[in-house]
Motif scaffolding. Sequence first.
Motif, mmCIF file in Angstrom:
data_model
loop_
_atom_site.group_PDB
_atom_site.id
_atom_site.type_symbol
_atom_site.label_atom_id
_atom_site.label_comp_id
_atom_site.label_asym_id
_atom_site.label_seq_id
_atom_site.Cartn_x
_atom_site.Cartn_y
_atom_site.Cartn_z
ATOM 1 N N LEU A 47 0.831 -1.197 0.000
ATOM 2 C CA LEU A 47 0.000 0.000 0.000
ATOM 3 C C LEU A 47 0.870 1.254 0.000
ATOM 4 N N GLN A 48 1.943 1.241 0.784
ATOM 5 C CA GLN A 48 2.862 2.386 0.796
ATOM 6 C C GLN A 48 3.499 2.588 -0.574
ATOM 7 N N LYS A 49 3.914 1.481 -1.234
ATOM 8 C CA LYS A 49 4.490 1.577 -2.582
ATOM 9 C C LYS A 49 3.472 2.161 -3.552
ATOM 10 N N LEU A 50 2.246 1.681 -3.456
ATOM 11 C CA LEU A 50 1.199 2.159 -4.354
ATOM 12 C C LEU A 50 0.939 3.649 -4.141
ATOM 13 N N LYS A 51 0.912 4.091 -2.878
ATOM 14 C CA LYS A 51 0.705 5.513 -2.601
ATOM 15 C C LYS A 51 1.859 6.346 -3.159
ATOM 16 N N ARG A 52 3.101 5.832 -2.997
ATOM 17 C CA ARG A 52 4.254 6.556 -3.564
ATOM 18 C C ARG A 52 4.148 6.622 -5.085
ATOM 19 N N SER A 53 3.705 5.523 -5.706
ATOM 20 C CA SER A 53 3.540 5.506 -7.159
ATOM 21 C C SER A 53 2.461 6.486 -7.596
ATOM 22 N N GLN A 54 1.370 6.539 -6.841
ATOM 23 C CA GLN A 54 0.313 7.489 -7.177
ATOM 24 C C GLN A 54 0.830 8.921 -7.087
ATOM 25 N N GLU A 55 1.604 9.204 -6.027
ATOM 26 C CA GLU A 55 2.186 10.543 -5.882
ATOM 27 C C GLU A 55 3.164 10.834 -7.014
#
Length: 195
Positions: A47-55
């Motif tokens: 989830l943290q990776k996905l949030k970083r990717s979204q950012e």
Amino acid sequence: LDNLIKESEQGISEIELKKSQIREKEQKFKELQITSKNRERNLDLSLQKLKRSQEELESLVANFTKFGKASSEISSDLKVSIPVKGEIIKKFGDESSGFQFGKGILFSVSQQTSINPVKSGIVAMIQDMAGYGSVIIIDHGNRVFSLYAGIDSISVKENQSVDQRTEIAKVNSQAKLYLELRINGKAQDPQIYLK
């Protein structure tokens, strides 16, 4: 007396067996707890990776859209084509049931379905991103961009001119295509602009 001793030994054996079974169950329970904690930790990391990717994606799109002339009229004149033959299974703004791509729409299609751009333009970026997989962004001019994720077998290169007949990629093995449309840097509902 012998019978009593036999019964007593049998009782002790049964108790020892039950103790052993309880210890095995306790061990399995501890292993399940550890596995569960590891899965939870892995999900948190994902989830943290996905949030970083979204950012990161937001930042990339913002950088692309700051160039060129902003146009307020474009939204009323813009018409785009459907990029694939398939069914829309998640609509713009839908973040229910874990749909993390609420800034676009999600198509369900057959694997390896050809993907075409929604409008003529230039391939601005091709990049792999955690949670999205391979991503293609196309610049359609007048600060209009389209983004495609869930793709495989990319058949275009950055800075290549494309039109609605150009196959840019194929849908990956998950058989879902994510499409995002950005106008003046803001995500818009692609369905509003479909021909």
